[in-house]
Design an enzyme around this catalytic site. Structure first.
Site, PDB file in Angstrom:
ATOM      1  N   GLU A 117       0.808  -1.215   0.000  1.00 57.13           N
ATOM      2  CA  GLU A 117       0.000   0.000   0.000  1.00 57.13           C
ATOM      3  C   GLU A 117       0.845   1.271   0.000  1.00 57.13           C
ATOM      4  O   GLU A 117       0.479   2.267  -0.631  1.00 57.13           O
ATOM      5  CB  GLU A 117      -0.968   0.001   1.186  1.00 57.13           C
ATOM      6  CG  GLU A 117      -2.137  -0.977   1.032  1.00 57.13           C
ATOM      7  CD  GLU A 117      -1.760  -2.422   1.283  1.00 57.13           C
ATOM      8  OE1 GLU A 117      -0.633  -2.679   1.758  1.00 57.13           O
ATOM      9  OE2 GLU A 117      -2.583  -3.318   1.018  1.00 57.13           O
ATOM     10  N   HIS A 166     -11.156  -5.988   8.371  1.00 54.66           N
ATOM     11  CA  HIS A 166     -12.011  -5.832   7.189  1.00 54.66           C
ATOM     12  C   HIS A 166     -13.277  -5.031   7.497  1.00 54.66           C
ATOM     13  O   HIS A 166     -14.189  -5.013   6.670  1.00 54.66           O
ATOM     14  CB  HIS A 166     -12.415  -7.206   6.638  1.00 54.66           C
ATOM     15  CG  HIS A 166     -11.300  -7.975   5.986  1.00 54.66           C
ATOM     16  ND1 HIS A 166     -10.269  -8.520   6.691  1.00 54.66           N
ATOM     17  CD2 HIS A 166     -11.059  -8.279   4.681  1.00 54.66           C
ATOM     18  CE1 HIS A 166      -9.441  -9.150   5.858  1.00 54.66           C
ATOM     19  NE2 HIS A 166      -9.890  -9.017   4.638  1.00 54.66           N
TER      20      HIS A 166
HETATM   21  C1  LIG Z   1      -1.762  -5.017   4.144  1.00 57.53           C
HETATM   22  C2  LIG Z   1      -2.728  -5.878   3.413  1.00 57.53           C
HETATM   23  N1  LIG Z   1      -3.104  -5.527   2.169  1.00 57.53           N
HETATM   24  C3  LIG Z   1      -4.010  -6.267   1.496  1.00 57.53           C
HETATM   25  C4  LIG Z   1      -4.542  -7.391   2.044  1.00 57.53           C
HETATM   26  C5  LIG Z   1      -5.585  -8.215   1.272  1.00 57.53           C
HETATM   27  N2  LIG Z   1      -5.071  -9.514   0.929  1.00 57.53           N
HETATM   28  C6  LIG Z   1      -5.304 -10.587   1.682  1.00 57.53           C
HETATM   29  S1  LIG Z   1      -4.510 -11.935   1.128  1.00 57.53           S
HETATM   30  C7  LIG Z   1      -3.847 -11.100  -0.167  1.00 57.53           C
HETATM   31  C8  LIG Z   1      -2.933 -11.798  -1.119  1.00 57.53           C
HETATM   32  C9  LIG Z   1      -1.787 -12.431  -0.415  1.00 57.53           C
HETATM   33  O1  LIG Z   1      -0.989 -13.121  -1.325  1.00 57.53           O
HETATM   34  P1  LIG Z   1       0.255 -13.979  -0.843  1.00 57.53           P
HETATM   35  O2  LIG Z   1       1.128 -13.143   0.027  1.00 57.53           O
HETATM   36  O3  LIG Z   1       0.869 -14.562  -2.045  1.00 57.53           O
HETATM   37  O4  LIG Z   1      -0.345 -15.114   0.089  1.00 57.53           O
HETATM   38  P2  LIG Z   1      -1.393 -16.258  -0.302  1.00 57.53           P
HETATM   39  O5  LIG Z   1      -2.751 -15.709  -0.026  1.00 57.53           O
HETATM   40  O6  LIG Z   1      -1.162 -16.611  -1.715  1.00 57.53           O
HETATM   41  O7  LIG Z   1      -1.100 -17.390   0.628  1.00 57.53           O
HETATM   42  C10 LIG Z   1      -4.271  -9.786  -0.157  1.00 57.53           C
HETATM   43  C11 LIG Z   1      -3.916  -8.766  -1.168  1.00 57.53           C
HETATM   44  C12 LIG Z   1      -4.131  -7.726   3.354  1.00 57.53           C
HETATM   45  N3  LIG Z   1      -4.621  -8.789   3.994  1.00 57.53           N
HETATM   46  N4  LIG Z   1      -3.226  -6.958   4.000  1.00 57.53           N
END
Ligand SMILES: Cc1ncc(C[n+]2csc(CCOP(=O)(O)OP(=O)(O)O)c2C)c(N)n1
Ligand SMILES: Cc1ncc(C[n+]2csc(CCOP(=O)(O)OP(=O)(O)O)c2C)c(N)n1
Ligand SMILES: [Mg+2]
Ligand SMILES: [Mg+2]
Lengths: 397, 323, 323, 397
Positions: free
Chosen positions: B60, B129
């Protein structure tokens, strides 16, 4: 661990020997190591470099003397500013002493359409961009927070929040890409962006995020890190275990270390990186290996945390001295030239001083004037209240 | 225009702005092919391309920081923060750069950035959320903070937010995304103005975003008990539309501010202070606040008890009338 | 104890806590050999070693994030943020983790972290070095926010902050760092309590941190004009000491809140709302606010005009008395 | 640029060929590349590896069967949770489908005194730590935000803010160092910390800052990145231009890529890294190359952004299938064993379901109970008001 993943690790100081993972980093003599690009050694002798020789050999004597003039004038300006601070005319000053070559070398590699994002110490870059040096004093005098038009010379405002400007530079470069000003082959159109930051800044998440965004977008941005060995009182080894120029590789683009006290090497390396960026080859990370000869700012007291022996070592690597020697021994400049520059430099000092003293204080209501572009009732009401209050107050006197 | 959801009102507003001005670009996580987790940007990447609808890396601060750079290059970035609780890594860029750059540069630089934040609770989500963090930004000088509560405003206010040269934090009430409404032919007044959604004489309800619907329902219920409540949709939290607020409260003499955010230093605090300062002699009761409790947003099985609902609003009205 | 500066009061308080509890560790930028840019930690690394007085990398999120981890391991980290304007990169860890971890874990985890922030203006600094951002943290449920205004409180309150198992944002009024005062034998009441520094009958001045001195001077000046002002040093912004505030305002019937932060959604807003809600019939005038204007902190040559001073406080008193 | 700084760059996908800087990254078939450590190929054949053979050869058949049991049970648990979500018993579920080997391999390499910092998807790691799986459902059911005692099994609460836990892990490891629990040689005392995070998380400044802090402090922490190729709808190439395991080098410690669908390789590589950490050799970055077989969460619809052909490719690399095949062909397990595990797995599913349904809802006043450790007047007043309000409200009915 298998060998394929653990190639020799280096300490932050580039001494290229294998360091066991168990050894904690320690503070060696700051030596750029064999990977550092150097074209002019501290003795003022030209060191051959197959890749960069052509560029510097192509520089005219006039251009080279111009570099010298820049180096001297910007140091003179800096000295004057420090003096102005001592005399209470500035609240603070962040000196670039020792970093002149890093700034002039990189600043002179920029084209007019390129854009620079400085920290608070890039007086030399500002100078190369053509920013009126008196403008640089405004923030330190407290009459404004910057106050020049960044788009006039494509030089952004000073940024104090460490590292933040690296993301701004990256976003700007993403804009350049969207404007189609990359890889057209048109010398006046293709545009690169340069982001300045310090060794300490590399610890900030912002800087790593900038590397991520720039890598993923293959953006025309050059990350120019002036490793002056110190972040206020903290030496390099408190910020990183690896040499900083290694950082870029893990983000998908090249890193390079250059002797930051060698104006020719800095010019050549930066020019190559800017050319790469403009032609669509994406970002480069440059670590200019240099030294903060003075205090962090006029508020700082380096005697608390560093030994003078270290400063002495670096005195011998002075960026101006070696360049002057080279200009002299190669017959590129004569005593008259040096005298002329000294004269000009005194004039600059005097004029900066005089123009600093006559910088007007802002009027109180100015604080309401530039917050919003469009009408804003709170600004209007508070501005009016402010005026009424001060008027009544004056009246009461 | 036919009835549409609040979410789609924003989509069509974004589309209109993008068609009008090629400098408008969208940045965010998952806003491209996926169309955002709430599908607000659905279809836009397909129509405007990857250069204008940018799936960013998951960072972000990086999103806001690069948006600032794009704005400096003459673009008008519209940033999507995926959920309210994820805006904090970008806090520094918002308060130290976006909010201040124009003042710092003596007006040479403008920051026409819109930061879209789906906010608030009531959707049974996991933690981070369901946050209502508008007070942080409203307290920050240099930002405009607005909130839409219905499809019509969503459609027009997002366009107004994009058009202004000032930075705007644009809150979207996520639990009302799927509520339908008519979208009229043009905006109801400029950005920064409140709107009286229901006239009344006994007590003024001041609300924004998700609580507007709750307040309208409360007013409806109150009417059945013979009480006449005026409902003001604030729409703009910074600046507040002082005049609209004062006009209503001067008429009714009583006000209850309703929001999901914790009350301590929430918008209700400012409105109470403002109204008391500027309409002291009109007040028949103190301005009262009905809001989230001063605890971290609870697990979703408790959110109904955390969030103001019709009954708690009416309880506030009762307390006001008891003075 | 002899008279000492506010800054040194904190130093000695930190020292006492570190001597008492080996789990107390300090983290921050330049806090080791340099002793911090304000020399508050001077001498501590020498005496307690680099393991307990940690010069961290230049990354505020990293500082707070690792402090959280150390707290989870049973340490009691005291973090120094170099200047107020540099806390924002750590905002996420403070509001999403430090403030919430105890609630999230149903109390299994505690967060005995103290976040020291030198704050406020008046020292002629460049931008980002004069911010008053206490309202952000006071609005955040799960944090305690306290402010010291003199050497005695500085010395004792820092120890109380370290001792509590709850996270504390500890504000230090940087322009009063060099003011001297006696340090008494023990704290004046528990953390969370306000203190009446000067009794009066006409108007209550509510202040904290740097403005306490200004208010005391204003009260002194007012006395010469025959007006009796009561000065309350709030000391704790979250929780507020409601009882002390209400008691004073119920006595005088009038209150002026004074702070450097912008007034919009500043502490004055909450205090005004609170007092109006809980002491409506005692008020002879609305609670008034004297604070920073709602603009980014101006260049230092303008700060005297931005910041409340004795005259602006007295102007507020006049306006209150005019009701 | 000189050659010394631009060694061949790789795309994010480890296909080890020279990529010109001008080429934008594209989406190749996800292949771990030659540097990936693999001990068991998708066909279930043992691949020799000089460094890691000894460790896995030293595992007893019982331990190996234990791994299998873990893999199957945790998948069964995950399936049940997904079903519970579909039936409205959970608000959301984040499935680990496809990542079982990465989690079990690393989880089983931990010692009791080690500490794990998960994301929201480490159900398999939680299982290995001995956390009651029903506890993992609480947050998704909305009855709590986690609600287990992290110190009971040295397994921190799930962290939703992407990347934040990597700093917490690093700080925890700094605490371990201060406790003197590194490099003593005492197997029960020396402690390592493991931080889990995804490929998307690597973009967050927090993660890079964690690498900085861990490197500088030489802390006993293993950064375990499950590269499941996707961050919700964004594929790897939107997050990084370089392979993720390259990231660590620029921060001063080793990175390694391991086949995340190979439980033996993950176990061996993680064990080596944990051993290094415990013995004082500092951090390691492990990229477990795997795949998110399901949706991001039950709220997600991957058909919007990825093609099923890609999923098919990965089906052939299933972590359980290959391990079962190897156990069978090497005679380490027989049909009875597999049947027994299946039986156990059905029991687990049933018991999880039943215990999920009987999880009590929290009482309303609980939201006030755990915010502060010490007395807090606002909590007390609001709690009382809450009770009065609800009482009066009930009375009025
Ligand atoms: C600071 C923040 N920004 C956005 C999100 C929304 N979000 C939740 S999971 C995710 C993707 C995460 O991807 P990754 O790190 O590859 O982990 P995976 O879910 O694939 O295990 C996002 C963008 C969040 N939880 N925290
Ligand atoms: C976010 C942030 N944190 C802290 C500071 C305080 N600060 C100002 S300069 C500085 C050191 C910067 O070191 P480096 O990046 O090496 O640049 P240099 O000053 O050596 O040019 C610090 C810690 C700041 N300006 N911004
Ligand atoms: Mg430096
Ligand atoms: Mg992923």
């Amino acid at each position: 661990m298998s060998d394929n993943d653990v190639a020799p690790l280096e300490t932050a100081f580039g001494v290229d020997h294998h360091v066991s993972r168990a050894e904690a980093p320690e503070r060696p003599a700051q030596d750029g190591g064999p990977d550092m690009v150097q074209l002019l050694n501290p003795e003022g002798e030209r060191v051959a470099h197959p890749e960069h020789d052509a560029v510097v050999d192509g520089l005219s004597d006039e251009e080279l003397r111009g570099f010298y003039r820049d180096l001297v004038l910007i140091r003179r300006f800096d000295t004057e500013a420090t003096a102005l601070q001592r005399q209470g005319e500035l609240g603070l000053w962040a000196s670039l002493l020792g970093q002149e070559a890093a700034q002039v070398g990189s600043g002179r590699a920029l084209r007019p359409q390129d854009y620079a994002f400085p920290t608070y110490r890039e007086h030399g870059v500002a100078w190369c961009r053509g920013v009126d040096p008196v403008n640089l004093l405004g923030m330190f005098r407290g009459v404004n927070h910057g106050g020049w038009d960044p788009n006039e010379k494509n030089f952004h405002l000073y940024t104090i929040i460490i590292g933040a400007q690296t993301l701004h530079a990256t976003g700007y470069a993403m804009g350049v890409q969207r404007d189609g000003n990359v890889g057209t082959g048109d010398e006046e159109r293709d545009t690169a962006v340069i982001a300045y930051f310090g060794d300490g800044a590399t610890s900030q998440g912002d800087v790593s995020e900038a590397l991520v965004f720039a890598g993923v977008n293959n953006s025309p941005v050059v990350f120019f890190c002036q490793n002056n060995q110190w972040a206020i009182s903290e030496p390099n080894e408190k910020q990183t275990r690896a040499p900083l120029w290694h950082r870029a590789r893990g983000f998908g683009f090249p890193g390079i270390r250059v002797d930051g006290n060698d104006v020719l090497a800095v010019y050549a390396v930066t020019k190559a990186a800017l050319d790469a960026a403009r032609s669509g080859q994406g970002p480069t990370f440059i670590e200019a290996f240099t030294y903060r000869m003075g205090a962090h700012t006029t508020s700082d007291d380096p005697s608390k945390y560093r030994v003078s022996a270290e400063v002495e070592v670096w005195k011998h690597r002075d960026p101006i001295e070696r360049f002057r020697r080279w200009l002299t021994t190669t017959g590129r400049a004569d005593p008259d030239f040096f005298d002329a520059v000294d004269g000009e430099s005194d004039e600059l000092g005097a004029s900066v001083r005089q123009r600093c003293l006559s910088m007007p204080d802002p009027g109180g209501t100015e604080m309401f004037d530039h917050v919003f572009a469009e009408r804003h009732p709170v600004m209007e009401r508070e501005r009016a209240e402010f005026e009424t209050y001060h008027a009544s107050f004056e009246a009461a006197r | 225009m036919a009835a549409t959801t609040l979410a789609k009102g924003i989509t069509s507003g974004l589309r209109a702005s993008m068609e009008r001005d090629p400098k408008v670009v969208l940045l965010g996580e998952d806003i491209g092919k996926l169309g955002g987790v709430f599908r607000v940007t659905e279809g836009l990447q397909k129509d405007f391309g990857e250069d204008r609808v940018i799936d960013t890396p998951l960072a972000e601060a990086g999103i806001l920081g690069t948006a600032i750079g794009m704005a400096l290059r003459g673009y008008r970035p519209v940033v999507e923060i995926q959920f309210d609780g994820f805006v904090y890594p970008a806090f520094d860029h918002i308060v130290s750069q976006v909010a201040k750059l124009r003042a710092r540069s003596l007006g040479y630089v403008t920051m026409p950035i819109v930061i879209r934040i789906p906010f608030g609770g009531g959707i049974g989500a996991v933690e981070h959320h369901s946050e209502s963090n508008e007070a942080y930004f409203a307290h920050t000088a240099g930002l405009r903070v607005v909130v839409c509560s219905n499809a019509h405003d969503a459609h027009w206010m997002i366009q107004q937010a994009i058009e202004t040269d000032d930075p705007v934090v644009f809150y979207e009430p996520k639990r009302r995304y799927w509520d339908k409404g008519e979208v009229g032919d043009g905006p109801d007044g400029p950005l920064g103005t409140a709107r009286v959604l229901r006239e009344g004489t006994d007590v003024t309800l001041l609300a924004y975003g998700p609580m507007v619907k709750t307040c309208l329902q409360a007013a409806q219920a109150a009417e059945e008990e013979g009480r006449s409540l005026e409902v003001v949709d604030l729409r703009s939290l910074s600046p507040l539309d002082d005049e609209a607020i004062l006009e209503s409260v001067q008429k009714t003499g009583r006000a209850v501010v309703v929001h999901e955010a914790s009350t301590f230093l929430g918008m209700g605090a400012e409105i109470s202070a403002l109204v008391t300062e500027r309409a002291f002699y009109h007040l028949e009761a103190p301005v009262l606040r009905v809001g989230g409790y001063n605890v971290p947003y609870p697990p979703s099985r408790l959110e109904e008890e955390f969030l103001p609902d019709l009954d708690r609003v009416l309880d506030g009205v009762d307390r006001s009338l008891a003075y």
